[in-house]
Structures are given as structure tokens and as C-alpha cells.
Design an enzyme around this catalytic site. Structure first.
Site, PDB file in Angstrom:
ATOM      1  CE  LYS A  11     -39.270  59.798 -18.990  1.00 30.45           C
ATOM      2  NZ  LYS A  11     -40.292  59.003 -18.645  1.00 30.45           N
ATOM      3  CE1 TYR A  51     -39.408  58.936 -13.240  1.00 30.32           C
ATOM      4  CE2 TYR A  51     -36.931  58.512 -13.126  1.00 30.32           C
ATOM      5  CZ  TYR A  51     -38.205  58.920 -13.713  1.00 30.32           C
ATOM      6  OH  TYR A  51     -38.158  59.897 -14.742  1.00 30.32           O
ATOM      7  CG  ASN A 114     -42.897  58.516 -21.707  1.00 28.68           C
ATOM      8  OD1 ASN A 114     -41.770  58.760 -21.184  1.00 28.68           O
ATOM      9  ND2 ASN A 114     -43.890  58.517 -20.668  1.00 28.68           N
ATOM     10  CG  HIS A 117     -40.168  63.144 -15.251  1.00 29.01           C
ATOM     11  ND1 HIS A 117     -40.969  62.482 -14.553  1.00 29.01           N
ATOM     12  CD2 HIS A 117     -39.510  64.341 -14.575  1.00 29.01           C
ATOM     13  CE1 HIS A 117     -41.199  63.249 -13.291  1.00 29.01           C
ATOM     14  NE2 HIS A 117     -40.327  64.215 -13.404  1.00 29.01           N
ATOM     15  CD  GLU A 128     -39.969  65.740 -10.150  1.00 24.81           C
ATOM     16  OE1 GLU A 128     -40.539  64.618 -10.080  1.00 24.81           O
ATOM     17  OE2 GLU A 128     -40.192  66.658 -11.332  1.00 24.81           O
TER      18      GLU A 128
END
Length: 142
Positions: A11, A51, A114, A117, A128
């Protein structure tokens, strides 16, 4: 366990921290092999599409804003039990609760920033992977 493929995103927060190499090193140390990788800067439409499952949740807008705030590194990982192995090496979603030695403990900040993913199932991994990689990009790897 069978050899399978899964999907991973490094990310924007981790890319900004120059942590791409560190993340990849932890993935490889866990026995996962990077078979496709590229840098993308998601558009709002891409992030909303990717998302979409979270569209009705209160954090959706912030998630889209975060994921479009800078470049990400998207990857296809391969290995024995790749989906589960990637989930284990990522660590808990909240980086503050992630076990030592996991990606999120090493490079994440909190539940929102975080670092990574990862697909939560083999079926979602296929979806994905196809969202970011064309068949031609993956066919060359076979």
C-alpha cells in the site's frame, strides 16, 4: 498443500516508507515467490471498484482516499498454500496488534495504514489478480 497463487498489494504508506524491498524479503522468506509485480497509482474509480465489497461500510471513503494517495505495488505470489501463507506473514489487520516478524508489525502504523493487502481466499485471489493483471502478463510466467 497445493501450489497456488494469491494477490498482494504493498500500500501507499509502505511505498512512501521505501519498504517495498523489506516487504518482498519477508514474503520470500516465508516461501512465497513473486511471479508478477508492477507499480500502479490507482484512480478513484479503480479503488472504488477494487474495494466495492466495502462500499456500504463507514470507512469506504477513507479507504479509497488512502489507496489513491500514492503509488502501490501489486503482486502475484505463488507457493504452497499461498493464500494462507500470505495472510500469516501479513499479520493482524491492525498493525498495533500484529505479531512480531509480520509485515504489518514491521511496516504498518495502525488499522488504516497497515502496509499491505492480501487476498482472503483462492476465489478472491483470482478476481483480484485479474483486476490488475492481464492474461498476457501472467501467461508469460507459465
Amino acid at each position: 498443500m497445493a501450489i497456488e497463487r494469491t494477490f498482494s498489494i504493498i500500500k501507499p504508506d509502505a511505498v512512501r516508507k521505501s519498504a517495498v524491498g523489506g516487504v518482498v524479503a519477508l514474503l520470500e522468506k516465508a516461501g512465497l515467490r513473486v511471479v508478477a509485480m508492477k507499480t500502479v497509482w490507482m484512480t478513484k474509480a479503480q479503488a472504488e471498484g477494487f474495494y466495492a465489497v466495502h462500499r456500504e461500510r463507514g470507512f469506504f471513503g477513507d479507504l479509497v482516499k488512502f489507496m489513491t494517495s500514492g503509488p502501490c505495488v501489486v503482486q502475484v505470489l505463488e507457493g504452497e498454500g499461498a493464500v494462507l501463507k500470505n495472510r500469516e506473514v501479513m499479520g493482524a489487520t491492525d498493525s498495533k496488534k500484529a505479531a512480531a516478524g509480520t509485515i504489518r508489525a514491521a511496516f504498518g502504523t495502525d488499522i488504516e495504514q497497515n502496509a499491505v493487502h492480501g487476498s482472503d481466499s483462492a476465489d478472491n485471489a483470482k478476481i483480484e489478480i485479474n483486476f490488475f493483471f492481464s492474461g498476457a502478463e501472467l501467461a508469460a510466467l507459465s
